[in-house]
Design an enzyme around this catalytic site. Structure first.
Site, PDB file in Angstrom:
ATOM      1  N   GLU A  58       6.119  12.062 -12.547  1.00 13.31           N
ATOM      2  CA  GLU A  58       5.257  12.194 -11.376  1.00 13.31           C
ATOM      3  C   GLU A  58       5.643  13.410 -10.537  1.00 13.31           C
ATOM      4  O   GLU A  58       6.828  13.670 -10.317  1.00 13.31           O
ATOM      5  CB  GLU A  58       5.380  10.932 -10.523  1.00 13.31           C
ATOM      6  CG  GLU A  58       5.147   9.650 -11.312  1.00 13.31           C
ATOM      7  CD  GLU A  58       5.589   8.396 -10.568  1.00 13.31           C
ATOM      8  OE1 GLU A  58       5.485   8.358  -9.328  1.00 13.31           O
ATOM      9  OE2 GLU A  58       6.042   7.448 -11.227  1.00 13.31           O
TER      10      GLU A  58
ATOM     11  N   HIS B  30       0.877  10.376  -9.471  1.00 15.83           N
ATOM     12  CA  HIS B  30       1.697   9.389 -10.196  1.00 15.83           C
ATOM     13  C   HIS B  30       1.198   9.307 -11.650  1.00 15.83           C
ATOM     14  O   HIS B  30       0.560   8.332 -12.057  1.00 15.83           O
ATOM     15  CB  HIS B  30       1.525   8.060  -9.468  1.00 15.83           C
ATOM     16  CG  HIS B  30       2.405   6.935  -9.890  1.00 15.83           C
ATOM     17  ND1 HIS B  30       2.632   6.597 -11.210  1.00 15.83           N
ATOM     18  CD2 HIS B  30       3.106   6.049  -9.146  1.00 15.83           C
ATOM     19  CE1 HIS B  30       3.431   5.544 -11.239  1.00 15.83           C
ATOM     20  NE2 HIS B  30       3.730   5.192 -10.014  1.00 15.83           N
TER      21      HIS B  30
HETATM   22  C1  BG6 Z   1       6.909   4.440  -9.443  1.00 14.75           C
HETATM   23  C2  BG6 Z   1       8.069   3.921  -8.645  1.00 14.75           C
HETATM   24  O1  BG6 Z   1       6.545   5.680  -8.938  1.00 14.75           O
HETATM   25  O2  BG6 Z   1       5.803   3.547  -9.334  1.00 14.75           O
HETATM   26  C3  BG6 Z   1       8.428   2.514  -9.129  1.00 14.75           C
HETATM   27  O3  BG6 Z   1       9.160   4.808  -8.775  1.00 14.75           O
HETATM   28  C4  BG6 Z   1       7.204   1.620  -9.065  1.00 14.75           C
HETATM   29  O4  BG6 Z   1       9.464   2.001  -8.297  1.00 14.75           O
HETATM   30  C5  BG6 Z   1       6.082   2.268  -9.848  1.00 14.75           C
HETATM   31  O5  BG6 Z   1       7.519   0.358  -9.606  1.00 14.75           O
HETATM   32  C6  BG6 Z   1       4.781   1.471  -9.864  1.00 14.75           C
HETATM   33  O6  BG6 Z   1       4.357   1.172  -8.584  1.00 14.75           O
HETATM   34  P1  BG6 Z   1       3.087   0.274  -8.366  1.00 14.75           P
HETATM   35  O7  BG6 Z   1       2.972   0.077  -6.867  1.00 14.75           O
HETATM   36  O8  BG6 Z   1       1.909   1.035  -8.912  1.00 14.75           O
HETATM   37  O9  BG6 Z   1       3.326  -1.009  -9.103  1.00 14.75           O
END
Ligand code: BG6
Length: 293
Positions: free
Chosen positions: A265, A160
């Site tokens: 990502e 991510h």
């Molecule tokens: C992204 C998702 O990968 O991560 C989003 O597509 C999400 O929907 C974002 O809000 C952040 O996620 P988190 O759990 O780290 O707040």
């Protein structure tokens, strides 16, 4: 050449153990917590990754920025709202299992973790994970997922990656033209097609591009650079910026930070979810490089 305004050195914290990398090609930092790459600065460029000044650095909590590893599910758990978003491996300590200085001058680090009886209540399968991080002129991240149990399992996985951009409103993402994506902005999930050659940003963006193995490119006219994200073993690419309202709702993300970040990502989820046979290994890798323009 411009350098990113984010003072990443001031943002990362020493309260969790980390490996600092300094070689002739790059400097960087990887926390054992989540095997979380938080910094990568190749020589001649500013910081490529993005970190929030509000990130938590605490056991059981994810770090906001850098490269969280999402496994064994992506996003909210499909059935259980009591389980953490993006799985549990980003919020637990991994161990450093290997370290080499390569002839190229790059540094290779290997981090490992595994599921076990303590994770059965969340996900009842045995998986051994290894994240190989190679920091040099390019940043290569390879996640190996081994099915160490006796039956096939299905899982999602994502690297991510948060990138620093000069201003997301002026950035473009290329490489995903012609494919389908799930438009997940605002909590919906609507199937759409990417007809234009470039993705531009005018509001909350949460796109899950399906069935694509293409390289994605971030064009950043403010920082005068182009970031390339090539990949292997991944059929999904997520493009995410929370914009104003969603950023304001996230306690570990400062309200004013959203223009300076963009996630692209490398993933496998939804219809690209993985099924891994007993004893088999799935390898998913992102290879990130940056060039001045
Ligand atoms: C992204 C998702 O990968 O991560 C989003 O597509 C999400 O929907 C974002 O809000 C952040 O996620 P988190 O759990 O780290 O707040």
């Amino acid at each position: 050449m411009s350098t990113p305004s984010t003072a990443t050195e001031a943002i990362v914290r020493d309260t969790l153990p980390f490996v600092a990398v300094a070689n002739p090609l790059a400097t960087g930092r990887v926390y054992l917590h989540g095997a979380h790459v938080a910094q990568w600065r190749p020589v001649g460029h500013g910081e490529v990754l993005w970190m929030s000044a509000r990130s938590l650095f605490a056991d059981g909590k994810p770090i906001r920025g850098g490269v969280p590893v999402c496994f064994p599910w992506f996003g909210p758990h499909p059935e259980r709202s009591d389980l953490p978003a993006h799985g549990f491996v980003r919020s637990r300590a991994w161990r450093l299992s290997g370290h080499d200085e390569l002839p190229s001058g790059a540094t290779r680090l290997v981090f490992a973790t595994a599921t076990g009886p303590e994770t059965d209540a969340q996900w009842p399968h045995r998986a051994d994970l290894a994240l190989t991080v190679t920091m040099g002129t390019t940043l290569t991240l390879e996640l190996a997922i081994v099915n160490a149990g006796g039956a096939p399992f299905t899982c999602d996985a994502a690297l991510h990656t948060y990138f620093t951009v000069g201003d997301v409103r002026r950035a473009r993402v290329l490489g995903l033209q012609g494919g389908e994506y799930l438009d997940r902005a605002g909590g919906q999930s609507v199937r759409a097609r990417q007809d234009a050659d470039a993705i531009t940003f005018t509001g909350e963006t949460d796109r899950f591009h399906l069935a694509t193995e293409a390289e994605a490119v971030i064009e950043d006219p403010v920082l005068h650079r182009r970031i390339r994200i090539a990949k292997r073993g991944s059929r999904s690419t997520v493009v995410w910026n929370p914009w104003i309202a969603k950023a304001a709702k996230m306690p570990d993300f400062a309200d004013h930070e959203w223009p300076g970040m963009l996630c692209v990502e490398t993933a496998n989820a939804f219809s690209d979810r993985l099924t891994i046979a007993p004893g088999a290994t799935h390898r998913m890798a992102a290879e990130i490089s940056v060039e001045s323009v």
